[in-house]
Enzyme design. Structure first.
Site, PDB file in Angstrom:
ATOM      1  N   LYS A 110      42.376 -16.050  31.214  1.00  0.00           N
ATOM      2  CA  LYS A 110      42.816 -15.004  30.532  1.00  0.00           C
ATOM      3  C   LYS A 110      44.384 -15.526  30.042  1.00  0.00           C
ATOM      4  CE  LYS A 110      40.067 -11.512  30.999  1.00  0.00           C
ATOM      5  NZ  LYS A 110      39.840 -10.781  32.301  1.00  0.00           N
ATOM      6  N   LYS A 192      29.139 -17.220  29.412  1.00  0.00           N
ATOM      7  CA  LYS A 192      28.626 -15.830  30.286  1.00  0.00           C
ATOM      8  C   LYS A 192      28.532 -14.806  29.041  1.00  0.00           C
ATOM      9  CE  LYS A 192      32.631 -13.345  31.868  1.00  0.00           C
ATOM     10  NZ  LYS A 192      33.250 -12.679  32.679  1.00  0.00           N
ATOM     11  N   LYS A 195      31.577  -9.065  26.315  1.00  0.00           N
ATOM     12  CA  LYS A 195      31.569  -8.326  24.902  1.00  0.00           C
ATOM     13  C   LYS A 195      32.896  -8.572  24.115  1.00  0.00           C
ATOM     14  CE  LYS A 195      33.538  -4.939  28.470  1.00  0.00           C
ATOM     15  NZ  LYS A 195      32.998  -3.985  29.548  1.00  0.00           N
TER      16      LYS A 195
HETATM   17  P1  AMP Z   1      34.158  -6.199  33.588  1.00  0.00           P
HETATM   18  O1  AMP Z   1      33.499  -5.810  32.173  1.00  0.00           O
HETATM   19  O2  AMP Z   1      34.575  -7.682  33.608  1.00  0.00           O
HETATM   20  O3  AMP Z   1      35.116  -5.233  34.440  1.00  0.00           O
HETATM   21  O4  AMP Z   1      32.593  -6.572  34.554  1.00  0.00           O
HETATM   22  C1  AMP Z   1      32.091  -5.531  35.287  1.00  0.00           C
HETATM   23  C2  AMP Z   1      31.205  -6.062  36.041  1.00  0.00           C
HETATM   24  O5  AMP Z   1      30.060  -6.677  35.472  1.00  0.00           O
HETATM   25  C3  AMP Z   1      31.660  -7.013  37.344  1.00  0.00           C
HETATM   26  O6  AMP Z   1      31.120  -6.846  38.438  1.00  0.00           O
HETATM   27  C4  AMP Z   1      31.263  -8.355  36.546  1.00  0.00           C
HETATM   28  O7  AMP Z   1      31.223  -9.396  37.526  1.00  0.00           O
HETATM   29  C5  AMP Z   1      29.615  -7.878  35.846  1.00  0.00           C
HETATM   30  N1  AMP Z   1      29.724  -8.922  34.754  1.00  0.00           N
HETATM   31  C6  AMP Z   1      30.539  -8.960  33.926  1.00  0.00           C
HETATM   32  N2  AMP Z   1      29.877 -10.093  32.688  1.00  0.00           N
HETATM   33  C7  AMP Z   1      28.618 -10.325  33.579  1.00  0.00           C
HETATM   34  C8  AMP Z   1      27.688 -11.162  33.131  1.00  0.00           C
HETATM   35  N3  AMP Z   1      27.565 -11.835  31.779  1.00  0.00           N
HETATM   36  N4  AMP Z   1      26.628 -11.285  33.900  1.00  0.00           N
HETATM   37  C9  AMP Z   1      26.597 -10.859  35.181  1.00  0.00           C
HETATM   38  N5  AMP Z   1      27.544  -9.769  35.527  1.00  0.00           N
HETATM   39  C10 AMP Z   1      28.542  -9.528  34.690  1.00  0.00           C
END
Ligand code: AMP
Ligand code: TRP
Length: 325
Positions: A110, A192, A195
């Site tokens: 970040k 990965k 969004k």
């Molecule tokens: P975040 O949007 O970063 O708050 O992520 C929310 C949840 O989604 C967390 O448990 C992340 O580990 C999971 N996550 C986010 N991106 C991915 C991805 N590309 N593949 C698998 N899990 C994801």
């Protein structure tokens, strides 16, 4: 078992969030005591628009419900409504070496991405996450792979606290999905799915069928035409196979057999059907929920009330142990 997890309200959810996190939550809520949080205080550590934050929180609550979380079976709440989270984060910060926070991969990433916004909150992010988890004496934390390091740090913090002040916290375990712990971008299967990083490589949970079609047809594939799982040599197809398998319930082996000699285009067309069929009920449910704002707010208020009771009891114990009462 007590289960805790959360997602930041930063925009639309994508199928990576669903497969990495929420899909497991839905299964866990049947047999466990589950607490799922909308972590708004984490969301404001990266650039954001204050006038859109409440809308994003509502959207995430709707997404939780539309995807199948049942407010009768789990506690759903907004992090900033339970003040104990920030207080415990401060207390944990007084006994965590800065070096441990500085070496977190997410912080480093970040920092690189927003060099103009390297705030102390970003560094302290894992302390707040540890506080989220430890306040509820959590046994299991179902998340995607990118969050594993933060849960390990949480364990370390709990261990250190217990050693210094006497047994206070449970040491939580991370729970990663067996497959789908890291769904990759459709445009760049070595990165990965995210969004914010590249919207074209990302399928939103409520994406319109037409868009699903466009994005899958445009997904990067690999040289050759064989449908085979080999993340090193065929990262694009392997990622699509993972997605197909998780949304269809068929194993990757089975899918390799089904598509033997049939080529990428046929495979993609079939995947589009699977995705559209699986996600359609979510879109319908979301449409209905969009009209029920008061009902959703009530769920979140009730959730915060229940969460507060548990959080207060842990925090009171922590304050006693630390000599603050
Ligand atoms: P975040 O949007 O970063 O708050 O992520 C929310 C949840 O989604 C967390 O448990 C992340 O580990 C999971 N996550 C986010 N991106 C991915 C991805 N590309 N593949 C698998 N899990 C994801
Ligand atoms: N940091 C997590 C993410 O970016 C979100 C989160 C905050 C979380 N607090 C949590 C996840 C507690 C699990 C448990 O995805």
């Amino acid at each position: 078992m007590r289960v805790f997890s959360g997602i930041r309200p930063t925009g639309e959810l994508h199928i990576g969030n669903y497969l990495g996190a929420i899909k497991q939550w839905i299964e866990l809520q049947e047999k466990n005591e589950c607490i799922f949080c909308i972590v708004d205080l984490h969301a404001i550590t990266t650039p954001y628009q204050p006038e859109r934050l409440q809308e994003n929180i509502m959207n995430l609550a709707i997404a939780y419900l539309a995807a199948g979380l049942n407010p009768e079976r789990c506690i759903l709440f907004v992090q900033s409504q339970v003040k104990e989270h920030t207080e415990l984060a401060w207390l944990l910060g007084t006994m965590t070496p800065i070096g441990e926070l500085q070496r977190m991969t997410q912080f480093k990433e970040k920092k690189k991405k927003h060099p103009e916004y390297v705030n102390a909150g970003l560094l302290n992010y894992p302390l707040l996450m540890a506080s989220d988890i430890l306040l509820y004496q959590t046994d299991l934390v179902p998340v995607g792979k990118d969050q594993k390091q933060h849960v390990e740090l949480t364990r370390e913090i709990a261990r250190r606290f217990n050693k210094r002040f006497g047994k206070t916290f449970k040491e939580p375990e991370v729970l990663l999905p067996k497959i789908g712990e890291k769904i990759m971008s459709l445009q760049n299967p070595k990165k990965k799915m995210s969004k914010t990083d590249d919207p074209q490589g990302c399928i939103e949970l409520f994406e319109k069928p037409e868009e699903i079609k466009n994005k899958i047809m445009a997904a990067v594939t690999d040289p050759g035409r064989e449908i085979k799982y080999d993340p090193k040599k065929k990262p694009g197809i392997s990622n699509l196979l993972t997605i197909y398998s998780l949304f269809s319930g068929k194993s990757i082996k089975e899918l390799e057999g089904d598509f033997k000699g049939r080529g990428y285009e046929e495979f993609k067309k079939s995947l589009i059907k699977v995705l559209i069929n699986y996600l359609e009920p979510f879109r319908q449910k979301r449409k209905r929920l969009l009209k029920r704002e008061t009902f959703i707010k009530e769920i979140l208020n009730q959730g915060a009330k229940k969460a507060r009771l548990i959080a207060q009891s842990t925090l009171e114990n922590v304050r006693k142990k630390m000599g603050l009462i």
